[in-house]
Scaffold this motif. Structure first.
Motif, short mmCIF file in Angstrom:
data_model
loop_
_atom_site.label_atom_id
_atom_site.label_comp_id
_atom_site.label_asym_id
_atom_site.label_seq_id
_atom_site.Cartn_x
_atom_site.Cartn_y
_atom_site.Cartn_z
N UNK A 1 0.82 -1.21 0.00
CA UNK A 1 0.00 0.00 0.00
C UNK A 1 0.86 1.27 0.00
N UNK A 2 2.17 1.10 0.06
CA UNK A 2 3.07 2.24 -0.06
C UNK A 2 3.33 2.61 -1.51
N UNK A 3 2.90 1.75 -2.44
CA UNK A 3 3.14 2.04 -3.86
C UNK A 3 1.86 1.99 -4.68
N UNK A 4 0.74 1.58 -4.08
CA UNK A 4 -0.55 1.54 -4.77
C UNK A 4 -1.59 2.20 -3.88
N UNK B 1 7.75 5.64 2.28
CA UNK B 1 8.54 5.47 1.05
C UNK B 1 9.31 6.75 0.72
N UNK B 2 8.66 7.90 0.88
CA UNK B 2 9.34 9.16 0.61
C UNK B 2 10.45 9.44 1.59
N UNK B 3 10.21 9.19 2.86
CA UNK B 3 11.24 9.37 3.87
C UNK B 3 12.45 8.50 3.57
N UNK B 4 12.19 7.26 3.18
CA UNK B 4 13.27 6.31 2.90
C UNK B 4 14.15 6.79 1.75
N UNK C 1 16.25 1.30 3.28
CA UNK C 1 15.34 0.65 2.32
C UNK C 1 14.02 0.33 3.00
N UNK C 2 13.03 0.04 2.17
CA UNK C 2 11.76 -0.44 2.71
C UNK C 2 11.52 -1.88 2.29
N UNK C 3 10.72 -2.56 3.09
CA UNK C 3 10.26 -3.90 2.78
C UNK C 3 8.74 -3.81 2.70
N UNK C 4 8.18 -4.26 1.57
CA UNK C 4 6.76 -4.02 1.27
C UNK C 4 5.98 -5.32 1.12
#
Length: 253
Positions: A147-150, A166-169, A184-187
């Protein structure tokens, strides 16, 4: 001479995991301990943290715990000031209150953004300050979401919080990259746990979810663990500012 694969272990590294008393946070802490890191489990529930640490130690891992409200910036700073620096951070504390935006209350907005966004800022800031002060490299891992990309109905607030992560990362990866600190993020997609069992007991919701996952099934906690170790260790040493998708193909649609 053939190139050598980077070591997969994390021996000698200290790791901090927030939201570590259950679910994805506990799985991340267990994975890091099994890979050789000395892990601090952070959450608000002392009894659950103590039990989790006992289980990790029984399996031969090294673990302690920190009782802290990560939405309290002063408490975070005070707790981390008393401990040696952490070279691995997993920001896993999070929550969701799914409902249409027109039904979202001010309390919903404050609660979700405080835990999902502001707490990640507080802990990342405290860990980064120590790493920079002591000139240590490190890996910061933010547990985001598909949900961080959609987008998704009934999840406007949750999506907003994960898009913020996501933006902070991405921005923090640029700020810290020259110091050898990766971010990095893990989604993940929807993960089947004891906490989500009630949600998936609704056949209509379960069907809606499964229709959107190319693999046709929910994720498992153990499928998070290898990705956490990968991002924490040297195998991902060229990776920063990226989102590692564990969404079963959801975002590929």
């Amino acid at each position: 001479m053939l190139p050598r694969t980077p070591p997969s272990g994390l021996q000698g590294r200290r790791a901090l995991v927030t939201g570590a008393s259950r679910g994805i946070g506990l799985a991340a802490a267990a994975a890091l301990a099994q890979a050789g890191a000395a892990v601090t489990l952070a959450a608000r529930s002392q009894d659950e943290l103590r039990q989790a640490c006992d289980q990790i130690r029984t399996e031969g891992g090294t673990a302690d715990f920190m009782v802290v409200d990560v939405t309290d910036a002063r408490a975070v700073d005070a707790q981390l000031a008393e401990r040696p620096p952490y070279q691995v951070l997993v920001n896993s504390a999070g929550m969701n209150r799914p409902k249409p935006l027109v039904d979202v209350t001010d309390d919903d907005i404050d609660a979700v953004l405080d835990l999902n966004v502001k707490a990640a800022f507080y802990v990342s800031r405290a860990v980064s300050r120590r790493l920079l002060a002591e000139r240590l490299t490190g890996s910061l891992i933010n547990i985001s979401s598909q949900m961080g990309v959609v987008g998704s109905p009934r999840r406007t607030l949750y999506c907003a919080s994960k898009h913020a992560i996501e933006g902070m990362t991405k921005a923090l990866a640029w700020e810290l990259g020259s110091a050898g600190i990766r971010v990095n993020t893990l989604c993940p997609t929807f993960i089947e746990t004891a906490m989500t069992a009630g949600m998936f007991a609704d056949d209509g919701f379960r069907g809606w979810v499964l229709e959107r996952i190319a693999l046709g099934r929910l994720g498992r906690l153990d499928e998070i663990m290898g990705a956490v170790v990968f991002l924490a260790g040297d195998a991902s040493s060229l990776m920063t500012g990226s989102a590692l998708m564990l969404d079963g193909g959801w975002s590929a649609a």
